[in-house]
Scaffold this active site. Structure first.
Site, short mmCIF file in Angstrom:
data_model
loop_
_atom_site.label_atom_id
_atom_site.label_comp_id
_atom_site.label_asym_id
_atom_site.label_seq_id
_atom_site.Cartn_x
_atom_site.Cartn_y
_atom_site.Cartn_z
N ASP A 61 40.52 19.90 30.68
CA ASP A 61 40.63 21.52 30.62
C ASP A 61 39.61 22.41 30.01
O ASP A 61 38.90 21.75 29.28
CB ASP A 61 41.86 21.66 29.70
CG ASP A 61 42.96 22.91 30.28
OD1 ASP A 61 43.99 22.52 30.74
OD2 ASP A 61 42.46 23.81 30.00
N GLY A 110 45.00 26.97 29.32
CA GLY A 110 45.50 25.81 28.74
C GLY A 110 45.67 25.82 26.97
O GLY A 110 44.77 26.61 26.55
N ASP A 129 34.86 22.49 32.45
CA ASP A 129 35.13 23.58 33.51
C ASP A 129 35.03 23.14 34.83
O ASP A 129 33.91 23.06 35.17
CB ASP A 129 34.53 24.92 33.18
CG ASP A 129 34.69 25.98 34.27
OD1 ASP A 129 35.41 26.01 35.13
OD2 ASP A 129 34.13 27.29 33.86
N ALA A 134 44.08 22.83 37.59
CA ALA A 134 43.22 23.77 36.97
C ALA A 134 43.14 25.06 37.93
O ALA A 134 43.03 24.87 39.24
CB ALA A 134 41.82 23.63 36.71
N TYR A 143 45.79 35.71 45.13
CA TYR A 143 46.29 34.10 44.62
C TYR A 143 46.95 33.47 45.66
O TYR A 143 46.74 32.59 45.73
CB TYR A 143 47.46 34.52 43.31
CG TYR A 143 48.02 33.33 43.00
CD1 TYR A 143 47.56 32.46 42.11
CD2 TYR A 143 49.25 32.83 43.49
CE1 TYR A 143 47.82 31.43 41.32
CE2 TYR A 143 49.79 31.70 42.95
CZ TYR A 143 49.00 31.00 42.04
OH TYR A 143 49.67 29.76 41.55
N ASN A 181 59.59 28.64 41.68
CA ASN A 181 59.47 29.30 40.35
C ASN A 181 59.93 28.11 39.49
O ASN A 181 60.82 27.98 38.74
CB ASN A 181 60.48 30.39 40.31
CG ASN A 181 60.01 32.05 40.92
OD1 ASN A 181 60.00 31.67 42.12
ND2 ASN A 181 59.69 32.84 40.41
N VAL A 230 59.57 34.92 34.38
CA VAL A 230 60.63 35.74 33.85
C VAL A 230 61.48 34.64 32.59
O VAL A 230 61.93 35.16 31.52
CB VAL A 230 61.67 36.19 34.94
CG1 VAL A 230 62.45 35.11 35.55
CG2 VAL A 230 62.75 37.24 34.04
N GLY A 261 56.99 46.20 44.54
CA GLY A 261 56.64 44.97 45.26
C GLY A 261 57.53 43.56 45.16
O GLY A 261 57.14 42.51 45.40
N ASP A 262 58.36 43.90 44.08
CA ASP A 262 59.25 42.75 43.87
C ASP A 262 60.03 42.34 45.02
O ASP A 262 60.56 42.90 45.99
CB ASP A 262 60.42 43.17 42.73
CG ASP A 262 60.76 41.94 41.94
OD1 ASP A 262 60.22 41.04 42.15
OD2 ASP A 262 61.70 42.20 40.98
C1 UD1 Z 1 55.63 36.12 41.17
C2 UD1 Z 1 54.65 36.00 39.87
C3 UD1 Z 1 54.41 37.53 39.46
C4 UD1 Z 1 53.96 38.41 40.86
C5 UD1 Z 1 54.94 38.41 41.93
C6 UD1 Z 1 54.65 38.99 43.04
C7 UD1 Z 1 54.98 34.24 38.59
C8 UD1 Z 1 55.37 33.88 37.16
N1 UD1 Z 1 55.22 35.53 38.67
O1 UD1 Z 1 56.61 36.80 40.47
O2 UD1 Z 1 53.03 37.56 38.51
O3 UD1 Z 1 53.57 39.69 40.46
O4 UD1 Z 1 55.17 36.97 42.25
O5 UD1 Z 1 54.26 38.24 44.30
O6 UD1 Z 1 54.20 33.57 39.11
N2 UD1 Z 1 61.84 40.12 35.73
C9 UD1 Z 1 62.82 40.80 34.84
N3 UD1 Z 1 62.58 41.16 33.63
C10 UD1 Z 1 61.29 40.63 33.39
C11 UD1 Z 1 60.36 39.93 33.95
C12 UD1 Z 1 60.91 39.65 35.29
O7 UD1 Z 1 63.79 41.39 35.52
O8 UD1 Z 1 61.13 40.92 31.95
C13 UD1 Z 1 62.18 39.92 37.10
C14 UD1 Z 1 61.22 40.34 38.27
O9 UD1 Z 1 61.27 41.66 38.48
C15 UD1 Z 1 61.92 39.50 39.24
C16 UD1 Z 1 62.18 38.21 38.61
O10 UD1 Z 1 62.60 38.74 37.35
O11 UD1 Z 1 62.46 39.83 40.11
C17 UD1 Z 1 61.33 37.11 38.64
O12 UD1 Z 1 60.20 37.36 38.15
P1 UD1 Z 1 58.81 36.12 37.68
O13 UD1 Z 1 59.31 35.32 37.11
O14 UD1 Z 1 57.48 36.98 37.51
O15 UD1 Z 1 58.74 35.58 39.12
P2 UD1 Z 1 58.43 36.05 40.83
O16 UD1 Z 1 59.15 37.46 41.03
O17 UD1 Z 1 58.53 35.19 41.86
#
Ligand code: UD1
Length: 311
Positions: A32, A37, A57, A80, A147, A176, A191, A276-277
């Site tokens: 690492d 890390g 690295d 990594a 990514y 996740n 999250v 974008g969620d």
């Molecule tokens: C993953 C990526 C994120 C990226 C997204 C878009 C990870 C951990 N996250 O998000 O960086 O932008 O793909 O491709 O790899 N949420 C809340 N409250 C919080 C934090 C998150 O409600 O404080 C919600 C988010 O809006 C989402 C859900 O929780 O709807 C899960 O979020 P996250 O853990 O970031 O996972 P991804 O959405 O899969």
């Protein structure tokens, strides 16, 4: 028993993978550079006579190949990476270097020193904003971040090397992942790690949107077990597999579990949905079962309970 080299050994998934390899009596070399890390994640491993650690690295020219030539592992688990989707958006160049070029260096180190097996940390991010669930390995790949593209490109690089040079390659498409040692530092951290920290600190959490969005949350213990199987199980051949549970859990369900453990916590706040969620993500787990004999065993309820009582 096998000798397994783990890159990103001090990271969230890496350190759990190291612990599980050692528990199964394998010999482990961990690398690492501590970019993301943390040495503390390896506290238990560093006490084992079967673990050797090198601060290195993977993206530095020649460094990994030299080490692989010296220690001659049976398998490499390459974890990594630049791990933040968000950081790949603000620094695509660094994403290219750490997530594509470094993977090529790992493939080359394996080829030059006849490593038999290589396991790679891929991601559900390669599927982008899928609309048909569950997501199968054959689902169209439409990454929506540097990514996600880097993970997809890396799969191609590794599988090509594997086919050309007789190396078994397993690409693990993690969904996740959650559990102890996940870093909650950024607003874009997983999250569950963010919620865990806030509940512990007696603060309320914010759900972006109504909370009906779902994810296929998988415990890091299951992910570590999937990595150990991919690296060491007999009769495994090259391929890709979703590493998921096949169960969808909503954010409201997640918060419900935390609220049970922290009855005095402030009420949840609902904010505007994140730009974008994605609404849903759910993987099909059958292929990993057939290819690796892997099935997730830790429920979200159990995994959250463990996380809440850890540390
Ligand atoms: C993953 C990526 C994120 C990226 C997204 C878009 C990870 C951990 N996250 O998000 O960086 O932008 O793909 O491709 O790899 N949420 C809340 N409250 C919080 C934090 C998150 O409600 O404080 C919600 C988010 O809006 C989402 C859900 O929780 O709807 C899960 O979020 P996250 O853990 O970031 O996972 P991804 O959405 O899969």
């Amino acid at each position: 028993m096998a000798h397994v080299l783990v890159t990103g050994a001090a990271g969230f998934i890496g350190s759990h993978t190291v612990d599980r390899l050692l528990a199964a009596d394998h010999t482990v070399t961990g690398l690492d550079n501590f970019r993301t890390g943390r040495r503390a994640n390896l506290a238990a491993a560093l006490a084992s006579p079967h673990f050797a650690f090198h601060e290195l690295d993977v993206a530095a020219p020649g460094a990994l190949a030299t080490l692989v030539g010296t220690v001659r592992p049976d398998a490499i688990i390459h974890l990594a990476a630049l791990v933040s989707v968000q950081e790949s958006m603000t620094n695509p160049d660094l994403n290219y270097s750490l997530n594509i070029h470094a993977t090529h260096l790992v493939a080359e180190a394996a080829r030059l020193h006849a490593v038999r097996r290589l396991v790679f940390a891929s991601s559900a991010a390669i599927y982008g904003d899928a609309t048909d669930f569950p997501i199968r390995e054959s689902t169209e790949k439409k990454p929506i971040s540097p990514y996600g593209s880097a993970k997809l490109a890396s799969e191609a690089i590794l599988l090509g090397h594997g086919a050309a040079f007789g190396l078994t390659v397993r690409c693990q498409r993690y969904f996740n992942v959650f559990g102890p040692r996940q870093d909650p530092a950024s607003p874009y951290s997983g999250v569950i790690s963010i919620f865990d920290r806030r509940y512990r600190e007696g603060q309320g959490v914010t759900i972006y949107g109504e909370g009906q969005q779902t994810r296929d949350f998988i415990s890091v213990h299951d992910v570590a077990r999937a990595n150990v199987l991919a690296a060491t199980a007999p009769g495994v051949s090259s391929g890709v597999a979703n590493i998921c549970t096949g169960r969808a859990t909503s954010l409201l369900d997640v918060v419900g579990v935390f609220a049970r453990h922290f009855p005095a916590a402030p009420a949840v706040i609902h904010g505007t949905p994140r730009t974008g969620d994605i609404i849903h993500s759910l993987g099909a787990p059958e292929h990993a079962a057939a290819a690796l004999g892997f099935r997730a065993e830790v429920s979200v309820d159990t995994g959250l309970g463990e996380l809440i009582h850890a540390g």
